[in-house]
Design a protein around this motif. Structure first.
Motif, short mmCIF file in Angstrom:
data_model
loop_
_atom_site.label_atom_id
_atom_site.label_comp_id
_atom_site.label_asym_id
_atom_site.label_seq_id
_atom_site.Cartn_x
_atom_site.Cartn_y
_atom_site.Cartn_z
N GLU A 78 -33.40 36.38 -0.68
CA GLU A 78 -32.91 35.75 0.55
C GLU A 78 -32.33 36.77 1.52
O GLU A 78 -32.36 36.56 2.73
CB GLU A 78 -31.85 34.70 0.21
CG GLU A 78 -32.39 33.53 -0.57
CD GLU A 78 -31.32 32.51 -0.96
OE1 GLU A 78 -30.19 32.60 -0.44
OE2 GLU A 78 -31.64 31.64 -1.78
N GLU A 79 -31.79 37.87 0.99
CA GLU A 79 -31.08 38.84 1.83
C GLU A 79 -31.75 40.20 1.71
O GLU A 79 -31.87 40.76 0.62
CB GLU A 79 -29.62 38.94 1.38
CG GLU A 79 -28.74 39.72 2.29
CD GLU A 79 -28.65 39.11 3.69
OE1 GLU A 79 -28.83 39.88 4.65
OE2 GLU A 79 -28.41 37.90 3.81
N SER A 104 -22.02 36.61 -4.71
CA SER A 104 -22.00 35.71 -5.87
C SER A 104 -23.31 35.74 -6.68
O SER A 104 -23.30 35.43 -7.87
CB SER A 104 -21.70 34.28 -5.43
OG SER A 104 -22.71 33.83 -4.55
N ASP A 105 -24.43 36.11 -6.05
CA ASP A 105 -25.71 36.12 -6.76
C ASP A 105 -26.56 37.32 -6.33
O ASP A 105 -27.37 37.22 -5.40
CB ASP A 105 -26.47 34.82 -6.51
CG ASP A 105 -27.72 34.68 -7.36
OD1 ASP A 105 -28.05 35.64 -8.11
OD2 ASP A 105 -28.36 33.63 -7.28
N VAL A 110 -32.18 42.19 -2.06
CA VAL A 110 -33.05 43.32 -2.37
C VAL A 110 -32.18 44.54 -2.68
O VAL A 110 -32.49 45.31 -3.58
CB VAL A 110 -34.03 43.63 -1.21
CG1 VAL A 110 -34.78 44.93 -1.46
CG2 VAL A 110 -35.00 42.48 -1.02
N PHE A 111 -31.07 44.69 -1.96
CA PHE A 111 -30.22 45.88 -2.11
C PHE A 111 -28.88 45.55 -2.75
O PHE A 111 -28.22 44.58 -2.39
CB PHE A 111 -30.00 46.56 -0.75
CG PHE A 111 -31.25 47.12 -0.18
CD1 PHE A 111 -31.77 48.32 -0.63
CD2 PHE A 111 -31.94 46.43 0.81
CE1 PHE A 111 -32.95 48.84 -0.11
CE2 PHE A 111 -33.12 46.94 1.34
CZ PHE A 111 -33.62 48.14 0.88
N TRP A 112 -28.47 46.42 -3.69
CA TRP A 112 -27.17 46.29 -4.32
C TRP A 112 -26.08 46.79 -3.36
O TRP A 112 -25.09 46.12 -3.13
CB TRP A 112 -27.11 47.09 -5.62
CG TRP A 112 -25.72 47.23 -6.15
CD1 TRP A 112 -24.96 48.35 -6.20
CD2 TRP A 112 -24.91 46.17 -6.66
NE1 TRP A 112 -23.72 48.06 -6.72
CE2 TRP A 112 -23.67 46.72 -7.00
CE3 TRP A 112 -25.11 44.80 -6.85
CZ2 TRP A 112 -22.63 45.97 -7.54
CZ3 TRP A 112 -24.08 44.05 -7.38
CH2 TRP A 112 -22.85 44.63 -7.72
N ASP A 113 -26.26 47.98 -2.84
CA ASP A 113 -25.36 48.52 -1.82
C ASP A 113 -26.21 48.81 -0.59
O ASP A 113 -27.28 48.25 -0.46
CB ASP A 113 -24.59 49.74 -2.34
CG ASP A 113 -25.49 50.87 -2.84
OD1 ASP A 113 -26.67 50.93 -2.45
OD2 ASP A 113 -25.01 51.71 -3.61
N SER A 114 -25.78 49.68 0.27
CA SER A 114 -26.54 49.89 1.51
C SER A 114 -27.76 50.79 1.32
O SER A 114 -28.50 51.03 2.28
CB SER A 114 -25.63 50.45 2.60
OG SER A 114 -25.18 51.74 2.26
N HIS A 116 -29.27 51.40 -2.47
CA HIS A 116 -29.92 51.20 -3.76
C HIS A 116 -30.35 49.75 -4.00
O HIS A 116 -29.59 48.83 -3.74
CB HIS A 116 -28.96 51.63 -4.88
CG HIS A 116 -28.51 53.03 -4.75
ND1 HIS A 116 -27.31 53.38 -4.15
CD2 HIS A 116 -29.12 54.19 -5.10
CE1 HIS A 116 -27.19 54.69 -4.16
NE2 HIS A 116 -28.26 55.21 -4.72
N PRO A 117 -31.57 49.58 -4.53
CA PRO A 117 -32.05 48.23 -4.85
C PRO A 117 -31.22 47.58 -5.96
O PRO A 117 -30.56 48.26 -6.75
CB PRO A 117 -33.49 48.47 -5.32
CG PRO A 117 -33.89 49.75 -4.68
CD PRO A 117 -32.64 50.58 -4.68
N THR A 118 -31.31 46.27 -6.03
CA THR A 118 -30.66 45.51 -7.09
C THR A 118 -31.49 45.61 -8.37
O THR A 118 -32.64 46.09 -8.35
CB THR A 118 -30.53 44.02 -6.73
OG1 THR A 118 -31.84 43.51 -6.46
CG2 THR A 118 -29.62 43.80 -5.54
#
Length: 139
Positions: A78-79, A104-105, A110-114, A116-118
Motif C-alpha cells: 500500500e505504501e 503497525s504493518d 515496500v521500504f523499511w526505512d528511507s 532499505h526494503p522491508t
C-alpha cells in the motif's frame, strides 16, 4: 534509484505533497545496470578463451523493485514512497532504532526505512531472482 523515499524527500520541490519518483535519478540507475550487463557479458567472452572459464551471472534487483513500486497493488503493498520506520522520509540505519516510531504493518510497505526494503519486499526480490539462483546452483 529515484524511487527511494530519501531521494524523493531530498529532491522533490515539495517533499510532503509531491512524493513521486525522481526519474532523472532512476534513469541513471537503469543506464548503469545496462552498462554493467554489457561489461559482464564482455568479461564472460574474454574469459572463455582461458583454460579456467568462470561463469558470470547478473541478477537484476532494480527491475523487480521498480515493478513493486509501480504496480504495488499487485504485490500487496500500500505504501511505496515512505518507509515504515520513523517519518519514513529520511531515517535510515541507526536512525531507525528501538526509540523510533514503527508502522503497525510493515508488510504493507515496500521500504523499511528511507532506503532499505522491508522483509516482504526482500522476499519478493528473492522470488524474482530465484530462477537465476536455481540455474546457478544446478548448472
Amino acid at each position: 534509484m529515484g524511487c527511494l523515499p530519501i531521494m524523493i524527500t531530498l529532491n522533490s520541490n515539495n517533499a510532503l505533497l509531491q512524493r513521486g519518483c525522481m526519474d532523472k535519478y532512476s534513469s541513471v540507475g537503469r543506464d548503469y545496470n545496462l552498462m554493467l550487463q554489457h561489461e559482464l557479458h564482455f568479461m564472460q567472452l574474454t574469459f572463455s578463451n582461458f583454460t579456467i572459464n568462470p561463469k558470470i551471472f547478473y541478477i537484476d534487483i532494480y527491475g523487480p523493485l521498480d515493478n513493486m513500486i509501480q504496480a504495488h497493488e499487485t504485490f500487496g503493498f500500500e505504501e511505496v514512497d515512505s518507509g515504515c520506520c520513523g517519518s519514513g522520509y529520511v531515517e535510515t540505519a541507526f536512525l531507525c532504532n528501538k526509540m523510533s516510531h514503527i508502522c503497525s504493518d510493515p508488510s504493507k510497505y515496500v521500504f523499511w526505512d528511507s532506503i532499505h526494503p522491508t522483509e516482504k519486499a526482500y522476499h519478493t526480490l528473492f522470488l524474482a531472482a530465484r530462477p537465476t539462483v536455481d540455474a546457478l546452483l544446478n548448472g
